[in-house]
Structures are given as C-alpha cells and as structure tokens.
Design a protein around this motif. Sequence first.
Motif, PDB file in Angstrom:
ATOM      1  N   MET A  67       0.987 -62.657   3.720  1.00  0.00           N
ATOM      2  CA  MET A  67       0.163 -62.947   2.551  1.00  0.00           C
ATOM      3  C   MET A  67      -1.252 -63.323   2.999  1.00  0.00           C
ATOM      4  O   MET A  67      -1.428 -64.017   3.997  1.00  0.00           O
ATOM      5  N   LYS A  68      -2.240 -62.878   2.257  1.00  0.00           N
ATOM      6  CA  LYS A  68      -3.606 -63.329   2.490  1.00  0.00           C
ATOM      7  C   LYS A  68      -3.823 -64.644   1.746  1.00  0.00           C
ATOM      8  O   LYS A  68      -3.591 -64.722   0.533  1.00  0.00           O
ATOM      9  N   VAL A  69      -4.262 -65.671   2.483  1.00  0.00           N
ATOM     10  CA  VAL A  69      -4.489 -66.992   1.906  1.00  0.00           C
ATOM     11  C   VAL A  69      -5.842 -67.504   2.364  1.00  0.00           C
ATOM     12  O   VAL A  69      -6.164 -67.446   3.554  1.00  0.00           O
ATOM     13  N   ALA A  70      -6.630 -67.999   1.414  1.00  0.00           N
ATOM     14  CA  ALA A  70      -7.896 -68.650   1.745  1.00  0.00           C
ATOM     15  C   ALA A  70      -7.791 -70.118   1.388  1.00  0.00           C
ATOM     16  O   ALA A  70      -7.374 -70.472   0.281  1.00  0.00           O
ATOM     17  N   VAL A  71      -8.146 -70.988   2.326  1.00  0.00           N
ATOM     18  CA  VAL A  71      -8.194 -72.424   2.088  1.00  0.00           C
ATOM     19  C   VAL A  71      -9.661 -72.819   2.006  1.00  0.00           C
ATOM     20  O   VAL A  71     -10.426 -72.629   2.955  1.00  0.00           O
ATOM     21  N   LEU A  72     -10.057 -73.362   0.871  1.00  0.00           N
ATOM     22  CA  LEU A  72     -11.461 -73.700   0.630  1.00  0.00           C
ATOM     23  C   LEU A  72     -11.669 -75.190   0.826  1.00  0.00           C
ATOM     24  O   LEU A  72     -11.292 -76.007  -0.007  1.00  0.00           O
ATOM     25  N   GLY A  73     -12.244 -75.552   1.958  1.00  0.00           N
ATOM     26  CA  GLY A  73     -12.481 -76.953   2.275  1.00  0.00           C
ATOM     27  C   GLY A  73     -11.831 -77.321   3.594  1.00  0.00           C
ATOM     28  O   GLY A  73     -10.605 -77.232   3.731  1.00  0.00           O
TER      29      GLY A  73
ATOM     30  N   ALA B  46       5.073 -69.712 -13.606  1.00  0.00           N
ATOM     31  CA  ALA B  46       6.151 -69.507 -12.641  1.00  0.00           C
ATOM     32  C   ALA B  46       5.676 -68.658 -11.474  1.00  0.00           C
ATOM     33  O   ALA B  46       6.098 -68.858 -10.330  1.00  0.00           O
ATOM     34  N   VAL B  47       4.762 -67.748 -11.747  1.00  0.00           N
ATOM     35  CA  VAL B  47       4.245 -66.879 -10.688  1.00  0.00           C
ATOM     36  C   VAL B  47       3.481 -67.698  -9.652  1.00  0.00           C
ATOM     37  O   VAL B  47       3.635 -67.498  -8.441  1.00  0.00           O
ATOM     38  N   LEU B  48       2.656 -68.626 -10.114  1.00  0.00           N
ATOM     39  CA  LEU B  48       1.905 -69.475  -9.182  1.00  0.00           C
ATOM     40  C   LEU B  48       2.866 -70.310  -8.331  1.00  0.00           C
ATOM     41  O   LEU B  48       2.673 -70.461  -7.116  1.00  0.00           O
ATOM     42  N   GLY B  49       3.907 -70.846  -8.956  1.00  0.00           N
ATOM     43  CA  GLY B  49       4.892 -71.612  -8.209  1.00  0.00           C
ATOM     44  C   GLY B  49       5.559 -70.772  -7.141  1.00  0.00           C
ATOM     45  O   GLY B  49       5.701 -71.196  -5.983  1.00  0.00           O
ATOM     46  N   GLU B  50       5.962 -69.563  -7.502  1.00  0.00           N
ATOM     47  CA  GLU B  50       6.613 -68.668  -6.547  1.00  0.00           C
ATOM     48  C   GLU B  50       5.681 -68.309  -5.400  1.00  0.00           C
ATOM     49  O   GLU B  50       6.094 -68.265  -4.237  1.00  0.00           O
ATOM     50  N   ARG B  51       4.424 -68.050  -5.717  1.00  0.00           N
ATOM     51  CA  ARG B  51       3.466 -67.656  -4.679  1.00  0.00           C
ATOM     52  C   ARG B  51       3.184 -68.824  -3.732  1.00  0.00           C
ATOM     53  O   ARG B  51       3.050 -68.637  -2.512  1.00  0.00           O
ATOM     54  N   THR B  52       3.110 -70.028  -4.281  1.00  0.00           N
ATOM     55  CA  THR B  52       2.865 -71.200  -3.441  1.00  0.00           C
ATOM     56  C   THR B  52       4.054 -71.477  -2.530  1.00  0.00           C
ATOM     57  O   THR B  52       3.885 -71.804  -1.343  1.00  0.00           O
ATOM     58  N   VAL B  53       5.254 -71.347  -3.057  1.00  0.00           N
ATOM     59  CA  VAL B  53       6.449 -71.500  -2.226  1.00  0.00           C
ATOM     60  C   VAL B  53       6.464 -70.459  -1.117  1.00  0.00           C
ATOM     61  O   VAL B  53       6.735 -70.765   0.053  1.00  0.00           O
ATOM     62  N   ALA B  54       6.157 -69.218  -1.462  1.00  0.00           N
ATOM     63  CA  ALA B  54       6.154 -68.156  -0.461  1.00  0.00           C
ATOM     64  C   ALA B  54       5.142 -68.423   0.645  1.00  0.00           C
ATOM     65  O   ALA B  54       5.360 -68.078   1.812  1.00  0.00           O
ATOM     66  N   ALA B  55       4.031 -69.048   0.295  1.00  0.00           N
ATOM     67  CA  ALA B  55       2.991 -69.328   1.285  1.00  0.00           C
ATOM     68  C   ALA B  55       3.354 -70.503   2.186  1.00  0.00           C
ATOM     69  O   ALA B  55       3.174 -70.438   3.412  1.00  0.00           O
TER      70      ALA B  55
END
Length: 332
Positions: A1-7, A159-168
């Motif tokens: 997954m592509k993830v950007a952390v801002l900060g 629910a999609v945001l929750g699933e994506r955060t868990v996957a990350a």
Amino acid sequence: MKVAVLGAGAWGTALAGHLATRHDAVLWARDRALVESLSTSHENERYLRGVTLPASLRYDADLASALGHAAAEDALCVVATPVAGLRALCRSMRDIGIVPAHIVWLCKGFEADTQCLPNEVVAAELPDHASSGTLSGPSFAREVGQGLPVALTVASASAVLGERTVAAFHHGAMRIYTGDDVIGVEVGGAVKNVLAIATGISDGLGLGLNARAALITRGLAEMSRLGVALGGRAETFTGLTGLGDLILTATGDLSRNRTVGMQLASGRTLTEILAALGHVAEGVRCARAVLALAQSRNIEMPITHAVCRVLFEDVTPRNAVQALLSRDAKAE
C-alpha cells in the motif's frame, strides 16, 4: 500500500517507521533541513533520537508530492500534525487540489480557539470527504519506534477507512481495533492529557499512590461526563482510548503531560517547562477549551478546573490540591 505520513514529529516518525516495514511509505516534513537529515542518517535526531528508521522509508519536503503519493483509492494518508496545525493542513490540501481518498489523523486535543475536536475541524475544511477518521490509543512514540507491542483503535463512520487503516498498521507488534465512536475516542484522547498534568502534580508533590489512584478514577468520571454530553458513548471511555490512554499518560515516565505536572510541582514556571520540553504538551494547549466546554454544559470537572488554575491563574499546586480536598462530600 502507498502511505503518506504528514508530520515528522515523534509520533509521525515512529508510525512511518512501522509502516515502512511492510508498505511503500513516505514521511513528509515542512522543514527541508530535517528531511535532509532523515534521508542521510535514517534517524529523527530532533524528535526520536536513538531510533533507527527502515532504509525503505522515504522522506519529502514537498507537500504536493506527499499528497500525490497517498491520493489513489487504494492508498492512505496519515495526518500526524498537532491539533493546532490540522486546519491549516486541510486548507493546504484544498489549495493544492489534492485531497487523498482516505485520511486518518493522529492528533489528540481540542482546537484552542474554537473548542473543536479534530473531526469537527476536518468536517469544516473538507466537508465532502467521507472516508476519514481518527487513530488513537495508549502509545508512546519511543516504544513504537523500538518495535514494542501496542494496541490502538481506529474510529470512523466509514467502514472502508477502518479497513484501510487496519490493512496499513495491523502487523508486527501493533494491533488495531475498529469502532465508530469518533467523538468518544477524540474526547478521551484530549481530556486524558489534562488529567495527566494533574497526576504529575500529585506525584511531584509526593502525595502517594492512593492519591494517584483517586485522581485517575475521578478523572475518568470527568472524561466520561464530558464525552457523553458531547455525543460519545459511555463504554468508549472504559476502552483503549479512554481508560487505557489515561493510565499510560498519567503514570508513564515518557509522558510529556505528566512531566509538565511534575515540573510544576517542583516550582518551575510553565514558560520554563515548555521551553525545556521541546515537544508539544497537548494538555496545556487544550485545558482551557475542555473547561470552557464543561462549564457551558454545566458539567462538573473539578480536577480539570484545578489544573487550569495552576496553569493559567498562578495558583500554587499545593493550594489547588487543598481546594480539591476541601470539596464537600458527595455520592460517587
């Protein structure tokens, strides 16, 4: 997954390091000198000294580039700025014209001048954004950076945001739980910082473990009363983001807010303490907002009131404690 952390503070850096062990992660910082240092040393010497970051983690000082990295439907944007910087960052997303499809924020507290929770700030600045939420729980950045176990909760109406955060995030030593009580999670994350200052004052004055237990327990009652009044659910405050985070922040030696309280008890001024701390202590920033919200709803929060008196009204810690002890008896 592509993830950007801002900060690229301590927490953003620690989580970016965790993400980079499994995903294509980019850590954004507005300070180009910090980005150059991170790229060279793979260590955030300013905020997380001694923690070596994965070689796969990349760094960027260009916000548009970082947002673009997390813009796709199958990507994730992690906002790791303090509450005070959240609104400006959301506006920058709009101005640049890149609003990631999925956004989860890490900040804990109320916006000082508006008394808004982070979800209210995001809703005001990105009103059409549906897949967003908060990631919170009992966590010290240093321990996460060292790969020690931690459990967090992602709260979102999506629910999609929750699933994506868990996957990350849900891998290695990190466990992620899901929920939808965004208000409850955010109130817990904000108020526990104020209560940790109170516990630090008590410990700094040498008032003992009985007093510490009383402060944590009655502080939890204050947190719950305010949270339910603002729309949170009572059961949230006995979970990771309520009681769990309160225990850690009130008793852990890595807690900045607890440190503020202990230093106040030693006689140092707030200005001196914050200058030496070098990091954000959100309990100081949001204490007035918490008390104002409570007073506007006729909610009793005597511990929070005592902390505000010490922080902003030149009341000595001992006098504030004496005022708490002299309150009339009441039913629990």
